[in-house]
Design a protein around this motif. Structure first.
Motif, short mmCIF file in Angstrom:
data_model
loop_
_atom_site.label_atom_id
_atom_site.label_comp_id
_atom_site.label_asym_id
_atom_site.label_seq_id
_atom_site.Cartn_x
_atom_site.Cartn_y
_atom_site.Cartn_z
N ASP A 91 14.12 3.42 7.05
CA ASP A 91 15.08 3.66 6.10
C ASP A 91 15.03 3.73 4.48
OD1 ASP A 91 15.50 0.95 6.26
OD2 ASP A 91 17.42 1.50 5.66
N LEU A 92 13.60 2.30 4.23
CA LEU A 92 13.41 2.12 3.36
C LEU A 92 11.94 2.49 2.93
CD1 LEU A 92 14.21 -1.42 2.89
CD2 LEU A 92 15.04 0.04 1.78
N ASP A 93 11.24 3.20 3.87
CA ASP A 93 10.14 3.48 3.74
C ASP A 93 10.31 4.88 3.04
OD1 ASP A 93 7.48 5.62 5.94
OD2 ASP A 93 7.01 3.99 4.20
N ALA A 94 11.32 5.46 3.22
CA ALA A 94 11.61 7.35 2.69
C ALA A 94 12.10 6.71 1.82
CB ALA A 94 12.40 7.60 4.36
N ALA A 95 12.93 5.36 1.52
CA ALA A 95 14.03 5.62 0.19
C ALA A 95 12.21 5.13 -0.72
CB ALA A 95 14.32 4.62 0.07
N ILE A 96 11.34 3.78 -0.29
CA ILE A 96 9.84 4.34 -0.99
C ILE A 96 9.26 5.30 -1.54
CG2 ILE A 96 8.26 2.09 -2.32
CD1 ILE A 96 10.47 0.37 -0.45
N ASP A 97 8.80 5.40 -0.55
CA ASP A 97 7.27 6.23 -0.01
C ASP A 97 7.42 7.61 0.43
OD1 ASP A 97 4.46 5.87 -0.80
OD2 ASP A 97 4.31 6.02 1.21
N SER A 98 9.03 8.61 -0.13
CA SER A 98 8.88 9.35 1.37
C SER A 98 7.84 10.67 -0.05
CB SER A 98 10.07 10.15 1.09
OG SER A 98 11.06 9.84 0.02
N ARG A 99 7.43 12.12 0.19
CA ARG A 99 7.12 12.81 -0.61
C ARG A 99 7.79 13.99 -0.74
NH1 ARG A 99 3.84 9.61 2.35
NH2 ARG A 99 1.72 9.93 3.32
N ALA A 100 7.95 14.95 -1.87
CA ALA A 100 8.45 15.94 -2.25
C ALA A 100 8.98 17.19 -0.39
CB ALA A 100 8.18 16.83 -3.13
N ASP A 101 7.90 17.00 -0.33
CA ASP A 101 8.29 17.98 1.49
C ASP A 101 9.03 17.60 2.45
OD1 ASP A 101 6.49 19.04 0.20
OD2 ASP A 101 3.88 17.92 1.88
#
Length: 276
Positions: A91-101
């Motif tokens: 969940d934090l990986d998505a919040a911190i490091d997700s991409r526009a895609d």
């Protein structure tokens, strides 16, 4: 070594051994030390990530675009080093490091968070005026990650397997430049990802070096190849890297092949340690 981190980690792992979940049945106690050491490594990097993110966010909120750009890549290094275990805090990986895609509205989606949303404004708009709240949320998420690490159990199969999975991701998708598509600082990430994977190999090396000397020699050779390729693109006395757009398709193909070979070898490491 910070013994305050080591003791709770060993206690958690011991509990996992008893339940037969976190450690393989073959020589599980041999893995307690390496995994505890790895947790310390992760904790140290996340602590540094929190400190550097605070500086980065301060620059963003002050509207100092030049400073924020300068801090972006070296701040992210600390996150990229611990990516082998990102699935433990997805969940934090998505919040911190997700991409526009990952978002329906891409860069314009109000749900698009983290480093890459800020990266987009800094490089594509040359502005930080629209991402001050995003920056606040980024720092809060990094601090939440920092708070979680001490309580997190590190299953050895996730730690060891994560090294191969991360390098496979670099070779398969990151090599295209899709992660830092606006800033072109991808080589910083590649180096940090390689460092994070190598740390895992170094920690488990004593457990297999007698029986797997040939394998480890091959792994070391493949790591050296990747490091040698990255070194070709260093700037500022080894303190930075050229813009990723300066690499030709051939350059990227050569790098991808070296990283993929390394990933293939690392994919067998879990089995050599008796982990599922």
């Amino acid at each position: 070594m910070n013994i305050k981190h080591l003791i709770p980690t060993m206690a958690l792992l011991a509990g996992s051994v008893a339940s037969g979940v976190a450690l393989a049945q073959s020589a599980p106690l041999d893995l307690v030390g390496p995994v505890a050491e790895y947790k310390i490594y992760v904790s140290e990097n996340v602590d540094q990530l929190a400190r550097e993110t605070a500086k980065f966010v301060a620059a963003v909120k002050a509207g100092d675009v030049a400073r924020a750009k300068a801090l972006y890549a070296p701040t992210r290094v600390y996150y990229e080093r611990v990516e082998p275990i990102a699935e433990l805090f997805s969940d934090l990986d998505a919040a911190i490091d997700s991409r526009a895609d990952d978002y329906e509205g891409a860069e314009k989606d109000p749900e698009f968070p983290g480093f890459h949303r800020i990266e987009y404004s800094l490089w594509e708009k040359n502005s930080a005026s629209d991402v001050k709240q995003v920056a606040d949320k980024l720092l809060a998420d990094v601090k939440e990650l920092q708070a979680r690490i001490g309580k997190l159990t590190f299953p050895p199969e996730v730690v060891v397997g994560g090294a191969a999975v991360l390098m496979e991701e670099v070779a398969a998708t990151k090599i295209s430049g899709e992660e830092n598509r606006y800033s072109k600082v991808d080589l910083w990430d590649f180096k940090a990802n390689t460092d994070g994977s190598y740390k895992i190999v170094e920690l488990v090396r004593p457990l297999i070096e007698k029986k797997e000397a040939k394998f480890l020699a091959e792994v070391d050779k493949n790591f050296k190849t990747v490091y040698d390729i990255l070194k070709l693109y260093e700037t500022n006395g080894g303190k930075g890297y050229v813009s990723y757009e300066k690499l030709t398709d051939k350059d990227r193909t050569v790098m991808a092949a070296a990283i993929n070979k390394l990933a293939e070898d690392l994919s067998t490491l879990r089995g050599k340690l008796g982990l599922k």
